[in-house]
Design a protein around this motif. Structure first.
Motif, PDB file in Angstrom:
ATOM      1  N   GLU A   1       5.768   6.522  50.842  1.00 16.46           N
ATOM      2  CA  GLU A   1       4.480   6.815  51.481  1.00 16.46           C
ATOM      3  C   GLU A   1       4.530   8.168  52.180  1.00 16.46           C
ATOM      4  O   GLU A   1       4.258   8.277  53.377  1.00 16.46           O
ATOM      5  N   ALA A   2       4.896   9.188  51.435  1.00 17.13           N
ATOM      6  CA  ALA A   2       4.943  10.549  51.986  1.00 17.13           C
ATOM      7  C   ALA A   2       4.647  11.521  50.848  1.00 17.13           C
ATOM      8  O   ALA A   2       4.910  11.230  49.686  1.00 17.13           O
ATOM      9  N   ASP A   3       4.116  12.679  51.206  1.00 18.08           N
ATOM     10  CA  ASP A   3       3.857  13.681  50.183  1.00 18.08           C
ATOM     11  C   ASP A   3       5.118  14.523  49.947  1.00 18.08           C
ATOM     12  O   ASP A   3       6.071  14.487  50.734  1.00 18.08           O
TER      13      ASP A   3
ATOM     14  N   GLN B   1       8.297   2.736  46.300  1.00 17.81           N
ATOM     15  CA  GLN B   1       7.069   3.128  46.978  1.00 17.81           C
ATOM     16  C   GLN B   1       7.430   4.079  48.113  1.00 17.81           C
ATOM     17  O   GLN B   1       8.060   3.667  49.090  1.00 17.81           O
TER      18      GLN B   1
ATOM     19  N   ARG C   1       5.698   5.522  63.516  1.00 19.51           N
ATOM     20  CA  ARG C   1       4.957   4.280  63.324  1.00 19.51           C
ATOM     21  C   ARG C   1       4.139   3.850  64.533  1.00 19.51           C
ATOM     22  O   ARG C   1       3.089   3.252  64.402  1.00 19.51           O
TER      23      ARG C   1
END
Length: 145
Positions: A82-84, A80, A140
């Motif tokens: 979570e970045a393009d 997984q 974050r």
């Protein structure tokens, strides 16, 4: 707050993996007189120096074959990210640039250099880790990611 999934906590496999990495780096150093720095090994594939390509290619293929061999007998956990893709490309380029400036990567400095008590590797590893901690904290906590 950090939460540990104790059902998925596997200290013995992590210890075995770390021991295998240590053993592999010692074998490479003893048999080839080379440091197991991944960025240097892979980067050397593009230099095409005489007598250097074979062992570098074998080492790199071994790194790629490990997960494939594991997947033949076990289910790999889902990946997984979570970045393009543009962000991943920029991040990869920054890591590559950093390894050039530091004359090595976390495997070369953090695993091999620290075990040889290299002061330069200690500084490089502290900078790598500090940059990583700072990046996670900023993305974050300060940017709300």
């Amino acid at each position: 707050m950090i939460t540990i999934d104790w059902n998925a906590f596997t200290p013995w496999s992590a210890l075995a993996g770390g021991a295998l990495i240590g053993l592999a780096t010692v074998i490479l150093l003893l048999l080839n007189g080379r440091i197991a720095g991944i960025s240097g090994i892979v980067g050397g594939l593009f230099d095409r120096a005489a007598g250097e390509t074979g062992w570098r290619l074998t080492f790199t293929l071994g790194l790629l074959a490990g997960p494939a061999l594991w997947a033949a007998f076990h289910t790999l956990p889902p990946i997984q990210i979570e970045a393009d893709y543009p962000l991943l490309v920029v991040a990869g380029l920054l890591v590559g640039l950093g390894t050039r400036y530091a004359s090595g990567c976390t495997s070369g400095h953090g695993v091999c250099g620290l075990s040889r008590l290299s002061p330069r590797s200690l500084v490089a590893t502290l900078v790598f880790m500090g940059a990583g901690f700072t990046t996670v904290y900023v993305t974050r906590h300060l940017l709300g990611g």
